[in-house]
Motif scaffolding. Structure first.
Motif, PDB file in Angstrom:
ATOM      1  N   THR A  49      11.614  15.203  14.110  1.00  0.00           N
ATOM      2  CA  THR A  49      10.247  15.686  13.454  1.00  0.00           C
ATOM      3  C   THR A  49       9.663  14.805  12.479  1.00  0.00           C
ATOM      4  OG1 THR A  49      10.953  17.969  14.022  1.00  0.00           O
ATOM      5  CG2 THR A  49       9.348  17.579  12.330  1.00  0.00           C
ATOM      6  N   GLY A  50      10.574  14.312  11.685  1.00  0.00           N
ATOM      7  CA  GLY A  50       9.958  13.418  10.578  1.00  0.00           C
ATOM      8  C   GLY A  50       9.609  11.916  11.227  1.00  0.00           C
ATOM      9  N   LEU A  51      10.151  11.406  12.376  1.00  0.00           N
ATOM     10  CA  LEU A  51       9.835  10.280  12.781  1.00  0.00           C
ATOM     11  C   LEU A  51       8.251  10.755  13.809  1.00  0.00           C
ATOM     12  CD1 LEU A  51       9.943   7.301  13.518  1.00  0.00           C
ATOM     13  CD2 LEU A  51      11.462   8.237  15.826  1.00  0.00           C
ATOM     14  N   VAL A  52       8.000  11.522  14.459  1.00  0.00           N
ATOM     15  CA  VAL A  52       7.012  11.739  14.920  1.00  0.00           C
ATOM     16  C   VAL A  52       5.782  12.195  13.952  1.00  0.00           C
ATOM     17  CG1 VAL A  52       5.823  13.804  16.322  1.00  0.00           C
ATOM     18  CG2 VAL A  52       8.052  12.888  17.014  1.00  0.00           C
ATOM     19  N   THR A  53       6.255  12.964  12.851  1.00  0.00           N
ATOM     20  CA  THR A  53       5.271  13.013  11.827  1.00  0.00           C
ATOM     21  C   THR A  53       4.888  11.540  11.191  1.00  0.00           C
ATOM     22  OG1 THR A  53       6.263  15.183  11.268  1.00  0.00           O
ATOM     23  CG2 THR A  53       4.870  13.985   9.690  1.00  0.00           C
ATOM     24  N   SER A  54       5.930  10.764  11.195  1.00  0.00           N
ATOM     25  CA  SER A  54       5.327   9.494  10.285  1.00  0.00           C
ATOM     26  C   SER A  54       4.775   8.648  11.336  1.00  0.00           C
ATOM     27  CB  SER A  54       6.685   8.787  10.164  1.00  0.00           C
ATOM     28  OG  SER A  54       7.453   9.463   9.124  1.00  0.00           O
ATOM     29  N   LEU A  55       4.679   8.580  12.642  1.00  0.00           N
ATOM     30  CA  LEU A  55       4.119   8.100  13.694  1.00  0.00           C
ATOM     31  C   LEU A  55       2.532   8.493  13.610  1.00  0.00           C
ATOM     32  CD1 LEU A  55       6.497   7.718  16.628  1.00  0.00           C
ATOM     33  CD2 LEU A  55       5.615   5.942  15.166  1.00  0.00           C
ATOM     34  N   VAL A  56       2.286  10.073  13.687  1.00  0.00           N
ATOM     35  CA  VAL A  56       1.169  10.535  13.772  1.00  0.00           C
ATOM     36  C   VAL A  56       0.359  10.253  12.497  1.00  0.00           C
ATOM     37  CG1 VAL A  56      -0.158  12.525  13.484  1.00  0.00           C
ATOM     38  CG2 VAL A  56       1.778  12.603  15.170  1.00  0.00           C
ATOM     39  N   LEU A  57       0.876  10.191  11.227  1.00  0.00           N
ATOM     40  CA  LEU A  57       0.276   9.696   9.900  1.00  0.00           C
ATOM     41  C   LEU A  57      -0.221   8.370  10.141  1.00  0.00           C
ATOM     42  CD1 LEU A  57       2.555  11.663   7.271  1.00  0.00           C
ATOM     43  CD2 LEU A  57       0.275  12.268   8.317  1.00  0.00           C
ATOM     44  N   ALA A  58       0.646   7.599  10.225  1.00  0.00           N
ATOM     45  CA  ALA A  58       0.434   6.222  10.264  1.00  0.00           C
ATOM     46  C   ALA A  58      -0.608   5.801  11.385  1.00  0.00           C
ATOM     47  CB  ALA A  58       1.502   5.282  10.504  1.00  0.00           C
ATOM     48  N   GLY A  59      -0.454   6.459  12.606  1.00  0.00           N
ATOM     49  CA  GLY A  59      -1.312   5.712  13.654  1.00  0.00           C
ATOM     50  C   GLY A  59      -2.547   6.647  13.930  1.00  0.00           C
ATOM     51  N   PHE A  60      -2.600   7.753  13.327  1.00  0.00           N
ATOM     52  CA  PHE A  60      -3.982   8.497  13.564  1.00  0.00           C
ATOM     53  C   PHE A  60      -4.443   8.796  12.300  1.00  0.00           C
ATOM     54  CE2 PHE A  60      -1.291   9.149  17.302  1.00  0.00           C
ATOM     55  CZ  PHE A  60      -1.998   8.723  18.317  1.00  0.00           C
ATOM     56  N   VAL A  61      -3.653   9.702  11.287  1.00  0.00           N
ATOM     57  CA  VAL A  61      -4.324  10.148  10.335  1.00  0.00           C
ATOM     58  C   VAL A  61      -4.816   9.221   9.155  1.00  0.00           C
ATOM     59  CG1 VAL A  61      -4.229  11.831   8.177  1.00  0.00           C
ATOM     60  CG2 VAL A  61      -3.012  12.434  10.430  1.00  0.00           C
ATOM     61  N   SER A  62      -4.018   8.034   9.255  1.00  0.00           N
ATOM     62  CA  SER A  62      -4.492   6.903   8.521  1.00  0.00           C
ATOM     63  C   SER A  62      -6.065   6.363   8.472  1.00  0.00           C
ATOM     64  CB  SER A  62      -3.469   5.694   8.358  1.00  0.00           C
ATOM     65  OG  SER A  62      -3.552   5.146   9.928  1.00  0.00           O
ATOM     66  N   PHE A  63      -6.650   6.718   9.480  1.00  0.00           N
ATOM     67  CA  PHE A  63      -7.965   6.317  10.008  1.00  0.00           C
ATOM     68  C   PHE A  63      -8.888   6.752   8.842  1.00  0.00           C
ATOM     69  CE2 PHE A  63     -12.077   6.616  11.910  1.00  0.00           C
ATOM     70  CZ  PHE A  63     -12.198   5.251  12.388  1.00  0.00           C
ATOM     71  N   TYR A  64      -8.591   8.207   8.410  1.00  0.00           N
ATOM     72  CA  TYR A  64      -9.354   8.756   7.628  1.00  0.00           C
ATOM     73  C   TYR A  64      -9.059   8.805   6.231  1.00  0.00           C
ATOM     74  CZ  TYR A  64     -10.361  10.862  12.055  1.00  0.00           C
ATOM     75  OH  TYR A  64     -10.591  11.287  13.702  1.00  0.00           O
ATOM     76  N   ALA A  65      -8.167   7.728   5.971  1.00  0.00           N
ATOM     77  CA  ALA A  65      -7.822   7.616   4.507  1.00  0.00           C
ATOM     78  C   ALA A  65      -8.847   7.026   3.619  1.00  0.00           C
ATOM     79  CB  ALA A  65      -6.582   6.448   4.365  1.00  0.00           C
ATOM     80  N   SER A  66      -9.112   7.120   2.502  1.00  0.00           N
ATOM     81  CA  SER A  66      -9.921   6.669   1.573  1.00  0.00           C
ATOM     82  C   SER A  66     -10.415   4.934   1.567  1.00  0.00           C
ATOM     83  CB  SER A  66      -9.742   7.183  -0.072  1.00  0.00           C
ATOM     84  OG  SER A  66     -10.875   6.685  -0.647  1.00  0.00           O
ATOM     85  N   ALA A  67     -11.407   4.655   1.778  1.00  0.00           N
ATOM     86  CA  ALA A  67     -11.564   3.042   1.802  1.00  0.00           C
ATOM     87  C   ALA A  67     -11.659   2.566   0.353  1.00  0.00           C
ATOM     88  CB  ALA A  67     -12.708   2.813   2.557  1.00  0.00           C
ATOM     89  N   SER A  68     -11.755   3.521  -0.557  1.00  0.00           N
ATOM     90  CA  SER A  68     -11.904   2.936  -2.076  1.00  0.00           C
ATOM     91  C   SER A  68     -10.681   2.136  -2.569  1.00  0.00           C
ATOM     92  CB  SER A  68     -12.259   4.090  -3.063  1.00  0.00           C
ATOM     93  OG  SER A  68     -13.438   4.868  -2.772  1.00  0.00           O
ATOM     94  N   PRO A  69     -10.971   1.318  -3.255  1.00  0.00           N
ATOM     95  CA  PRO A  69      -9.785   0.385  -3.940  1.00  0.00           C
ATOM     96  C   PRO A  69      -9.081   1.522  -4.676  1.00  0.00           C
ATOM     97  CG  PRO A  69     -11.686   0.096  -5.271  1.00  0.00           C
ATOM     98  CD  PRO A  69     -12.208   0.872  -3.980  1.00  0.00           C
ATOM     99  N   ASP A  70      -7.466   1.256  -4.687  1.00  0.00           N
ATOM    100  CA  ASP A  70      -6.437   1.819  -5.350  1.00  0.00           C
ATOM    101  C   ASP A  70      -6.646   1.681  -6.800  1.00  0.00           C
ATOM    102  OD1 ASP A  70      -5.214  -0.313  -6.151  1.00  0.00           O
ATOM    103  OD2 ASP A  70      -3.451  -0.033  -4.451  1.00  0.00           O
ATOM    104  N   GLY A  71      -5.891   2.303  -7.627  1.00  0.00           N
ATOM    105  CA  GLY A  71      -5.868   2.182  -9.064  1.00  0.00           C
ATOM    106  C   GLY A  71      -5.780   1.052  -9.567  1.00  0.00           C
ATOM    107  N   LEU A  72      -4.717   0.117  -8.955  1.00  0.00           N
ATOM    108  CA  LEU A  72      -4.254  -1.172  -9.682  1.00  0.00           C
ATOM    109  C   LEU A  72      -5.731  -2.026  -9.422  1.00  0.00           C
ATOM    110  CD1 LEU A  72      -3.025  -3.652 -11.037  1.00  0.00           C
ATOM    111  CD2 LEU A  72      -1.717  -3.662  -9.002  1.00  0.00           C
ATOM    112  N   GLU A  73      -6.272  -2.014  -8.141  1.00  0.00           N
ATOM    113  CA  GLU A  73      -7.336  -2.912  -7.305  1.00  0.00           C
ATOM    114  C   GLU A  73      -8.690  -2.517  -8.448  1.00  0.00           C
ATOM    115  OE1 GLU A  73      -6.756  -3.810  -2.841  1.00  0.00           O
ATOM    116  OE2 GLU A  73      -7.104  -1.623  -3.593  1.00  0.00           O
TER     117      GLU A  73
END
Length: 351
Positions: A249-273
């Motif tokens: 379950t954890g591995l599948v969740t990680s693959l889904v988050l990195a492989g699919f959900v990450s496309f919708y992540a914010s494109a703004s610079p992070d705090g340090l940037e």
């Protein structure tokens, strides 16, 4: 909060590298005590999950985003020593393969993102667990508070490192104010992710959460008008309960988050940037040594479709991280077993 090359001068970067190497060495020894039948199979998975969730930048203010640092999550799930190693594996994979975080700044990043967050979070967590009622809800609450405080703590440590070895002439007061302010907001996001993840695992398999051990209240019996602890029942063998379901379950969740959900992540610079750009800290930043890597910037070289490129890079990253992490923790677990067997043999021979 990945520090790139050029932000910190060479002597301080080298000193941070020595500190990081020492902490990793101590953690390798400490992890051998933490890695048992419960934590060993999950440690590599925790590293992979942190890698995946770090790809999910979330908005925290106008034009600024944040992402999970992971120290609190790792420390609570698999222990503080193992937690330092989990985050260090993630930072190494990101720096070498994805050009995220400078290679000369790897010691700075491990000191800041792995050591600081893990140590601060675990100390806060253990302190809260001791005073809160012994319940699953208390574990979740303590996880939230520990994670909230770990992120601005990392911002403070970065500011101190920059005050000693920064390569630009910038007011440290302004840097501190900006860094701590934005990372307090990021800490709230970190806390939500940490509490939700820890709470989910505790609800299903509390025996797998390092920070939840000893959670069960002793049974009370009333004898002669007084409450006394009932005799403890013999514990069920830890190995009898399979970790396969939660691992998959954890591995599948990680693959889904990195492989699919990450496309919708914010494109703004992070705090340090964002702070680095606004305050001029990045004026002497250097190009990453792995800038031409096939996976640089979390995309697969020569694949023009951004969704496919980013998704494949995320899936590869999760795969590499879980393999590297699992290999390290399996070796440490095997070393612990060998040492225990050797000690038993010597004890028998001495008798």
């Amino acid at each position: 909060m990945h520090v790139p090359d050029g932000f910190i001068n060479a002597p301080v970067s080298a000193a941070a590298g020595v500190v990081a190497a020492g902490a990793v060495a101590v953690s390798l020894r400490g992890a051998r005590r933490e890695l048992d039948e419960r934590t060993a199979p999950l440690a590599g998975l925790v590293a992979a999950f942190i890698f995946a969730v770090q790809m999910l930048n979330f908005p925290v203010a106008a034009g600024t985003s944040g992402h999970l640092l992971g120290g609190a999550l790792a420390a609570i799930l698999v222990g503080p020593y193992t937690g330092v190693l989990c985050v260090s594996v993630v930072l190494l994979m990101q720096g070498v393969l994805f050009a995220d975080g400078g290679l000369t700044a790897l010691g700075v990043n491990i000191t800041d993102m792995a050591i600081t967050t893990t140590v601060v979070a675990y100390l806060v967590f253990r302190g809260l667990v001791k005073v809160l009622p012994r319940s699953r809800r208390s574990i979740t609450v303590a996880s939230f508070v520990a994670a909230v405080l770990s992120v601005p703590a990392a911002a403070v440590v970065f500011t101190l490192i920059y005050a000693i070895g920064g390569t630009t002439d910038v007011s440290i007061g302004k840097v501190a104010t900006a860094m701590i302010g934005v990372h307090v907001l990021i800490g709230i996001g970190e806390a939500a992710i940490t509490a939700l993840t820890v709470g989910a695992v505790v609800a299903v398999r509390p025996d797998l959460v390092y920070g939840a051990r000893g959670l069960t209240q002793p049974l009370k019996l009333k004898i002669a008008g007084e409450l006394v602890d009932a005799p403890a029942a013999a514990p069920a063998p830890v190995a009898a309960r399979s970790h396969r379901k939660i691992w998959i379950t954890g591995l599948v969740t990680s693959l889904v988050l990195a492989g699919f959900v990450s496309f919708y992540a914010s494109a703004s610079p992070d705090g340090l940037e964002k702070v680095a750009h606004d305050k001029g800290i990045d004026s002497k930043a250097k190009e990453h040594a792995s800038a031409d890597s096939p996976l640089a910037d979390y995309g697969v070289k020569d694949i023009t479709d951004a969704r496919i490129s980013g998704g494949l890079a995320g899936i590869i990253g999760v795969g590499v991280t879980v393999v590297a992490g699992s290999g390290i923790f399996w070796a440490l677990r095997r070393r612990r077993t060998s040492d225990a067997a050797s000690t038993e043999v010597h004890a028998t021979e001495s008798v």
